[in-house]
Design an enzyme around this catalytic site. Structure first.
Site, PDB file in Angstrom:
ATOM      1  N   SER A 126     -12.156  -0.337   2.479  1.00 31.92           N
ATOM      2  CA  SER A 126     -11.851  -1.022   3.739  1.00 31.92           C
ATOM      3  C   SER A 126     -12.747  -0.438   4.821  1.00 31.92           C
ATOM      4  O   SER A 126     -13.095   0.753   4.764  1.00 31.92           O
ATOM      5  CB  SER A 126     -10.390  -0.802   4.126  1.00 31.92           C
ATOM      6  OG  SER A 126     -10.183  -1.243   5.459  1.00 31.92           O
ATOM      7  N   TYR A 139      -3.123   5.058   4.646  1.00 28.03           N
ATOM      8  CA  TYR A 139      -3.959   4.026   4.020  1.00 28.03           C
ATOM      9  C   TYR A 139      -5.440   4.385   4.138  1.00 28.03           C
ATOM     10  O   TYR A 139      -6.205   4.266   3.173  1.00 28.03           O
ATOM     11  CB  TYR A 139      -3.660   2.697   4.707  1.00 28.03           C
ATOM     12  CG  TYR A 139      -4.517   1.529   4.298  1.00 28.03           C
ATOM     13  CD1 TYR A 139      -4.219   0.782   3.161  1.00 28.03           C
ATOM     14  CD2 TYR A 139      -5.616   1.140   5.069  1.00 28.03           C
ATOM     15  CE1 TYR A 139      -4.996  -0.310   2.808  1.00 28.03           C
ATOM     16  CE2 TYR A 139      -6.396   0.057   4.724  1.00 28.03           C
ATOM     17  CZ  TYR A 139      -6.082  -0.674   3.586  1.00 28.03           C
ATOM     18  OH  TYR A 139      -6.850  -1.750   3.238  1.00 28.03           O
TER      19      TYR A 139
HETATM   20  N1  LIG Z   1      -6.885  -8.254   4.468  1.00 27.27           N
HETATM   21  C1  LIG Z   1      -7.506  -7.305   5.128  1.00 27.27           C
HETATM   22  O1  LIG Z   1      -7.623  -7.329   6.374  1.00 27.27           O
HETATM   23  C2  LIG Z   1      -8.148  -6.182   4.389  1.00 27.27           C
HETATM   24  C3  LIG Z   1      -9.098  -5.407   5.045  1.00 27.27           C
HETATM   25  C4  LIG Z   1      -9.718  -4.360   4.364  1.00 27.27           C
HETATM   26  C5  LIG Z   1      -9.359  -4.109   3.048  1.00 27.27           C
HETATM   27  N2  LIG Z   1      -8.428  -4.869   2.440  1.00 27.27           N
HETATM   28  C6  LIG Z   1      -8.112  -4.567   1.056  1.00 27.27           C
HETATM   29  O2  LIG Z   1      -8.285  -5.745   0.301  1.00 27.27           O
HETATM   30  C7  LIG Z   1      -7.354  -5.770  -0.775  1.00 27.27           C
HETATM   31  C8  LIG Z   1      -6.510  -7.033  -0.711  1.00 27.27           C
HETATM   32  O3  LIG Z   1      -5.880  -7.136   0.545  1.00 27.27           O
HETATM   33  P1  LIG Z   1      -5.043  -8.418   0.941  1.00 27.27           P
HETATM   34  O4  LIG Z   1      -5.027  -8.484   2.408  1.00 27.27           O
HETATM   35  O5  LIG Z   1      -5.482  -9.576   0.114  1.00 27.27           O
HETATM   36  O6  LIG Z   1      -3.591  -7.925   0.471  1.00 27.27           O
HETATM   37  P2  LIG Z   1      -2.272  -8.725   0.063  1.00 27.27           P
HETATM   38  O7  LIG Z   1      -1.148  -7.821   0.438  1.00 27.27           O
HETATM   39  O8  LIG Z   1      -2.266 -10.119   0.591  1.00 27.27           O
HETATM   40  O9  LIG Z   1      -2.421  -8.755  -1.529  1.00 27.27           O
HETATM   41  C9  LIG Z   1      -2.359  -7.579  -2.267  1.00 27.27           C
HETATM   42  C10 LIG Z   1      -1.950  -7.925  -3.675  1.00 27.27           C
HETATM   43  O10 LIG Z   1      -1.822  -6.684  -4.412  1.00 27.27           O
HETATM   44  C11 LIG Z   1      -0.631  -6.765  -5.176  1.00 27.27           C
HETATM   45  N3  LIG Z   1      -0.117  -5.427  -5.457  1.00 27.27           N
HETATM   46  C12 LIG Z   1       0.473  -4.572  -4.586  1.00 27.27           C
HETATM   47  N4  LIG Z   1       0.880  -3.476  -5.240  1.00 27.27           N
HETATM   48  C13 LIG Z   1       0.537  -3.631  -6.543  1.00 27.27           C
HETATM   49  C14 LIG Z   1       0.703  -2.836  -7.706  1.00 27.27           C
HETATM   50  N5  LIG Z   1       1.333  -1.645  -7.662  1.00 27.27           N
HETATM   51  N6  LIG Z   1       0.221  -3.292  -8.874  1.00 27.27           N
HETATM   52  C15 LIG Z   1      -0.397  -4.497  -8.936  1.00 27.27           C
HETATM   53  N7  LIG Z   1      -0.557  -5.305  -7.881  1.00 27.27           N
HETATM   54  C16 LIG Z   1      -0.096  -4.869  -6.697  1.00 27.27           C
HETATM   55  C17 LIG Z   1       0.317  -7.575  -4.308  1.00 27.27           C
HETATM   56  O11 LIG Z   1       1.398  -8.095  -5.076  1.00 27.27           O
HETATM   57  C18 LIG Z   1      -0.595  -8.625  -3.738  1.00 27.27           C
HETATM   58  O12 LIG Z   1      -0.691  -9.768  -4.567  1.00 27.27           O
HETATM   59  C19 LIG Z   1      -6.544  -4.489  -0.653  1.00 27.27           C
HETATM   60  O13 LIG Z   1      -7.161  -3.495  -1.433  1.00 27.27           O
HETATM   61  C20 LIG Z   1      -6.679  -4.148   0.804  1.00 27.27           C
HETATM   62  O14 LIG Z   1      -6.488  -2.777   1.030  1.00 27.27           O
HETATM   63  C21 LIG Z   1      -7.811  -5.905   3.080  1.00 27.27           C
END
Ligand SMILES: NC(=O)c1ccc[n+]([C@@H]2O[C@H](COP(=O)([O-])OP(=O)(O)OC[C@H]3O[C@@H](n4cnc5c(N)ncnc54)[C@H](O)[C@@H]3O)[C@@H](O)[C@H]2O)c1
Length: 233
Positions: A126, A139
């Site tokens: 991230s 995080y």
């Molecule tokens: N959306 C953002 O702004 C953003 C920014 C930077 C990084 N990220 C990273 O991108 C990735 C996805 O983010 P997002 O916003 O799509 O998140 P989200 O919360 O919409 O989706 C995350 C998914 O991971 C699954 N998950 C959670 N715990 C789990 C586990 N123990 N085992 C298996 N699956 C599990 C959830 O069920 C969900 O489907 C993450 O790694 C997040 O840290 C997101």
């Protein structure tokens, strides 16, 4: 012809958000995708923080498809907690999924990759590891760990034909973000980006697909920041 024709890819956290967009993109590029998530509705239900689940994930993938070429670690918990409200239980909860989960999937997936002499691992970090964003200290620490682990693993797996890279998204519209207080930051973050609009999951997936492809074979141990020019690596 897709850039992932005949490749078998595991994508974690694929039920929604960035993980789903990545799974769809890899499939569009020709890969056979094993989409896993702790939620039902994907190919396989897996909790990435549980060693037996992850072991089964890799064994069943190789059993069914004969190999595992690509691992993309997207599963994570994205919390919103002021630093002084993060107790040790909450700290461990975040670490166990975000960092332990990345260790476990890499540990088991690299075995068949090493045997085949080919592999692509992409870990989602991230841009908060560069920005030090507040209300996310645990995080930020977990994602900093993911990035540092990526760099170290790239050194050890390079001789085996396996590349390991990270993609660092910025604030991106997903189900997870929209259901959290992070959604309130969109207007502010947009002002800090070189490209002033809201990111969506499909903005992130192509960066992952590139690093997951054969043609990215000379790129390893890198952090590819996909955040509309918000931060600089
Ligand atoms: N959306 C953002 O702004 C953003 C920014 C930077 C990084 N990220 C990273 O991108 C990735 C996805 O983010 P997002 O916003 O799509 O998140 P989200 O919360 O919409 O989706 C995350 C998914 O991971 C699954 N998950 C959670 N715990 C789990 C586990 N123990 N085992 C298996 N699956 C599990 C959830 O069920 C969900 O489907 C993450 O790694 C997040 O840290 C997101």
């Amino acid at each position: 012809m897709g850039k992932l024709d005949n490749r078998v890819a595991v994508v974690t956290g694929a039920a929604q958000g960035i993980g789903k967009a990545v799974a769809d993109k890899l499939e569009a590029e020709g890969a056979t995708v094993v989409a896993v998530d702790i939620q039902s509705g994907t190919t396989m239900q897996v909790d990435v923080s549980q060693e037996q689940d992850v072991k089964r994930m890799v064994e069943e993938t190789v059993g069914e498809h004969g190999k595992l070429d690509v691992l993309v670690n997207v599963a994570a918990i994205v919390p919103f907690t002021p630093w002084d409200e993060v107790d040790f239980t909450e700290w461990r909860r975040i670490m166990s999924v975000n960092l332990d989960g990345t260790f476990l999937t890499c540990y088991y997936a690299q075995k068949p990759m090493r045997k085949a002499g080919y592999g692509r691992i992409v870990n989602i970090a991230s841009n908060v590891i560069l920005a030090g964003t507040p209300n996310l200290a645990h995080y930020v620490a977990s994602k900093g760990g993911v990035w540092a682990f990526t760099r170290a693993l790239a050194r050890e797996l390079g001789p085996h034909g396996i590349t390991v890279n990270s993609v660092a998204p910025g604030l991106t519209e997903t189900e997870g973000v929209l259901a959290s207080k992070h959604a309130e930051a969109f207007d502010f973050v947009q002002m800090l980006q070189a490209i002033p609009r809201r990111a969506v999951a499909d903005d992130i997936a192509p960066a992952v697909a590139f690093l997951a492809s054969e043609e990215a074979g000379w790129i390893t141990g890198q952090l590819l920041v996909a955040d509309g020019g918000h931060t600089h690596n």
